[in-house]
Design a protein around this motif. Sequence first.
Motif, PDB file in Angstrom:
ATOM      1  N   ALA A 120       0.859  -1.189   0.000  1.00  0.00           N
ATOM      2  CA  ALA A 120       0.000   0.000   0.000  1.00  0.00           C
ATOM      3  C   ALA A 120       0.892   1.235   0.000  1.00  0.00           C
ATOM      4  O   ALA A 120       2.106   1.146   0.193  1.00  0.00           O
ATOM      5  N   TRP A 121       0.276   2.409  -0.198  1.00  0.00           N
ATOM      6  CA  TRP A 121       1.039   3.664  -0.253  1.00  0.00           C
ATOM      7  C   TRP A 121       0.222   4.801   0.351  1.00  0.00           C
ATOM      8  O   TRP A 121      -0.982   4.874   0.210  1.00  0.00           O
ATOM      9  N   PHE A 122       0.922   5.673   1.076  1.00  0.00           N
ATOM     10  CA  PHE A 122       0.269   6.759   1.800  1.00  0.00           C
ATOM     11  C   PHE A 122      -0.201   7.856   0.850  1.00  0.00           C
ATOM     12  O   PHE A 122       0.517   8.269  -0.070  1.00  0.00           O
ATOM     13  N   ILE A 123      -1.424   8.363   1.129  1.00  0.00           N
ATOM     14  CA  ILE A 123      -1.921   9.566   0.462  1.00  0.00           C
ATOM     15  C   ILE A 123      -2.263  10.656   1.479  1.00  0.00           C
ATOM     16  O   ILE A 123      -2.764  11.713   1.115  1.00  0.00           O
ATOM     17  N   GLY A 124      -1.997  10.408   2.758  1.00  0.00           N
ATOM     18  CA  GLY A 124      -2.271  11.371   3.812  1.00  0.00           C
ATOM     19  C   GLY A 124      -1.789  10.832   5.137  1.00  0.00           C
ATOM     20  O   GLY A 124      -1.262   9.719   5.224  1.00  0.00           O
ATOM     21  N   PRO A 125      -1.949  11.590   6.223  1.00  0.00           N
ATOM     22  CA  PRO A 125      -1.446  11.160   7.534  1.00  0.00           C
ATOM     23  C   PRO A 125      -2.013   9.832   8.013  1.00  0.00           C
ATOM     24  O   PRO A 125      -1.304   9.044   8.651  1.00  0.00           O
ATOM     25  N   HIS A 126      -3.296   9.566   7.710  1.00  0.00           N
ATOM     26  CA  HIS A 126      -3.974   8.373   8.218  1.00  0.00           C
ATOM     27  C   HIS A 126      -4.323   7.354   7.142  1.00  0.00           C
ATOM     28  O   HIS A 126      -4.853   6.291   7.465  1.00  0.00           O
ATOM     29  N   THR A 127      -4.094   7.651   5.871  1.00  0.00           N
ATOM     30  CA  THR A 127      -4.722   6.896   4.795  1.00  0.00           C
ATOM     31  C   THR A 127      -3.704   6.342   3.802  1.00  0.00           C
ATOM     32  O   THR A 127      -2.821   7.063   3.344  1.00  0.00           O
ATOM     33  N   LEU A 128      -3.879   5.049   3.483  1.00  0.00           N
ATOM     34  CA  LEU A 128      -3.090   4.402   2.437  1.00  0.00           C
ATOM     35  C   LEU A 128      -4.027   3.841   1.386  1.00  0.00           C
ATOM     36  O   LEU A 128      -5.116   3.346   1.702  1.00  0.00           O
ATOM     37  N   VAL A 129      -3.584   3.899   0.139  1.00  0.00           N
ATOM     38  CA  VAL A 129      -4.323   3.312  -0.979  1.00  0.00           C
ATOM     39  C   VAL A 129      -3.775   1.917  -1.241  1.00  0.00           C
ATOM     40  O   VAL A 129      -2.574   1.663  -1.107  1.00  0.00           O
ATOM     41  N   THR A 130      -4.642   1.005  -1.639  1.00  0.00           N
ATOM     42  CA  THR A 130      -4.238  -0.347  -1.992  1.00  0.00           C
ATOM     43  C   THR A 130      -5.276  -0.934  -2.948  1.00  0.00           C
ATOM     44  O   THR A 130      -6.223  -0.245  -3.346  1.00  0.00           O
ATOM     45  N   ALA A 131      -5.101  -2.183  -3.317  1.00  0.00           N
ATOM     46  CA  ALA A 131      -6.087  -2.849  -4.173  1.00  0.00           C
ATOM     47  C   ALA A 131      -7.323  -3.230  -3.359  1.00  0.00           C
ATOM     48  O   ALA A 131      -7.242  -3.475  -2.150  1.00  0.00           O
ATOM     49  N   GLY A 132      -8.460  -3.318  -4.036  1.00  0.00           N
ATOM     50  CA  GLY A 132      -9.677  -3.756  -3.355  1.00  0.00           C
ATOM     51  C   GLY A 132      -9.537  -5.163  -2.819  1.00  0.00           C
ATOM     52  O   GLY A 132     -10.029  -5.473  -1.725  1.00  0.00           O
ATOM     53  N   SER A 175     -13.630   0.327   0.241  1.00  0.00           N
ATOM     54  CA  SER A 175     -13.589  -0.058  -1.164  1.00  0.00           C
ATOM     55  C   SER A 175     -14.891   0.416  -1.789  1.00  0.00           C
ATOM     56  O   SER A 175     -15.577   1.266  -1.214  1.00  0.00           O
ATOM     57  N   VAL A 176     -15.214  -0.097  -2.974  1.00  0.00           N
ATOM     58  CA  VAL A 176     -16.455   0.269  -3.651  1.00  0.00           C
ATOM     59  C   VAL A 176     -17.209  -0.996  -4.039  1.00  0.00           C
ATOM     60  O   VAL A 176     -16.627  -2.082  -4.138  1.00  0.00           O
ATOM     61  N   THR A 177     -18.507  -0.868  -4.249  1.00  0.00           N
ATOM     62  CA  THR A 177     -19.330  -2.046  -4.507  1.00  0.00           C
ATOM     63  C   THR A 177     -19.007  -2.714  -5.837  1.00  0.00           C
ATOM     64  O   THR A 177     -19.340  -3.884  -6.034  1.00  0.00           O
ATOM     65  N   GLY A 178     -18.370  -1.968  -6.754  1.00  0.00           N
ATOM     66  CA  GLY A 178     -17.912  -2.618  -7.973  1.00  0.00           C
ATOM     67  C   GLY A 178     -16.981  -3.770  -7.666  1.00  0.00           C
ATOM     68  O   GLY A 178     -16.970  -4.775  -8.384  1.00  0.00           O
ATOM     69  N   TRP A 179     -16.217  -3.641  -6.582  1.00  0.00           N
ATOM     70  CA  TRP A 179     -15.360  -4.741  -6.152  1.00  0.00           C
ATOM     71  C   TRP A 179     -16.050  -5.612  -5.098  1.00  0.00           C
ATOM     72  O   TRP A 179     -16.184  -6.816  -5.265  1.00  0.00           O
ATOM     73  N   THR A 180     -16.505  -5.029  -4.000  1.00  0.00           N
ATOM     74  CA  THR A 180     -17.031  -5.831  -2.889  1.00  0.00           C
ATOM     75  C   THR A 180     -18.282  -6.601  -3.276  1.00  0.00           C
ATOM     76  O   THR A 180     -18.520  -7.699  -2.793  1.00  0.00           O
ATOM     77  N   GLY A 181     -19.107  -6.015  -4.163  1.00  0.00           N
ATOM     78  CA  GLY A 181     -20.329  -6.687  -4.564  1.00  0.00           C
ATOM     79  C   GLY A 181     -20.182  -7.523  -5.810  1.00  0.00           C
ATOM     80  O   GLY A 181     -20.680  -8.652  -5.882  1.00  0.00           O
ATOM     81  N   SER A 182     -19.451  -6.979  -6.812  1.00  0.00           N
ATOM     82  CA  SER A 182     -19.393  -7.624  -8.119  1.00  0.00           C
ATOM     83  C   SER A 182     -18.072  -8.330  -8.405  1.00  0.00           C
ATOM     84  O   SER A 182     -17.986  -9.127  -9.340  1.00  0.00           O
ATOM     85  N   GLY A 183     -17.021  -8.023  -7.650  1.00  0.00           N
ATOM     86  CA  GLY A 183     -15.715  -8.601  -7.938  1.00  0.00           C
ATOM     87  C   GLY A 183     -15.187  -8.188  -9.301  1.00  0.00           C
ATOM     88  O   GLY A 183     -14.441  -8.921  -9.937  1.00  0.00           O
ATOM     89  N   ASP A 184     -15.549  -6.981  -9.744  1.00  0.00           N
ATOM     90  CA  ASP A 184     -15.172  -6.488 -11.061  1.00  0.00           C
ATOM     91  C   ASP A 184     -13.765  -5.895 -10.990  1.00  0.00           C
ATOM     92  O   ASP A 184     -13.524  -4.922 -10.267  1.00  0.00           O
TER      93      ASP A 184
END
Length: 304
Positions: A120-132, A175-184
Amino acid sequence: MAVSNQPEEQAALAAEQAPVTGPSEGVEGKAIPPGADGLEHVEGYQRPEYERLAAEIWTAPTADLRDIGEASFGPLPPVAETVHGVDDRVQITNTADYPWRVHASLLITAADNSRWIGTAWFIGPHTLVTAGHVVHIKNSGVAGRDGWVKSIQVMPGRDGTVMPYGSVTSTNFRSVTGWTGSGDENYDYGAITIPTELGSTTGWFGFGAWPDADLLKTTGNISGYPGDKPPGTQWYDARAISSVNALKVYYDIDTAGGQSGSAVCRIVDGNRYGIAVHAYGGATVNSGTRITRPVYDNLVAWRA
């Protein structure tokens, strides 16, 4: 074009960590509505003990761990991030320095207590971006494994057993439902929120949504924690972006399992900006989820 920027020169100074945003942003801190097809609807998970978690001492796993992508897809492509031909990756040994310390090695505990690795990688003090698929497992076929992972131990700038910034455990994911719901795979991105301001020490990257023509003239840069190298070591490679479509970015940059969630960065005036979230491999090119305007807006909201 939408851009959120963190100047590289100021990354080490906590007093100068306030994000600088591009003129077209104008949405920081606002709720992001679902997209027209519903796939950009934001999903989140937070365990009750989240606020009580803090930095902790890392303990090495007793066995080599596999890429978190295998939990959802199995050990074969499309998620066996790929080295094409000669391995061009270079080991990063000064991981305590910016920009390498922005990248974090992840030790992921799934709902069934199986353990996995990612980046993952930081985009702010508390937040990292990663894959769904790092924060939410889909279609594993293993009882009790699917769904939000139980916890993720975040180790910025890790170099083997050396943790220059310690580690912190999170149980707060997005995450977003495109991933969590659909696995897209087109919506395979997410975020980790940590209960400390460790990102103010490491610094972070900007991110932006650029048009096709700009991306096709760009060199992509990827650094992360591949599982085919000594455990916990960081490796880097760069190459021109090969192609793009509306939701993905493709590149012949060498990676391997364990780098799911790495930043695909471009460098503009010495500053690093994420343009995609690395997630997939292929026979000739690897790929990541493109930072489109809806993705950008979600990242801004999650960072806030």
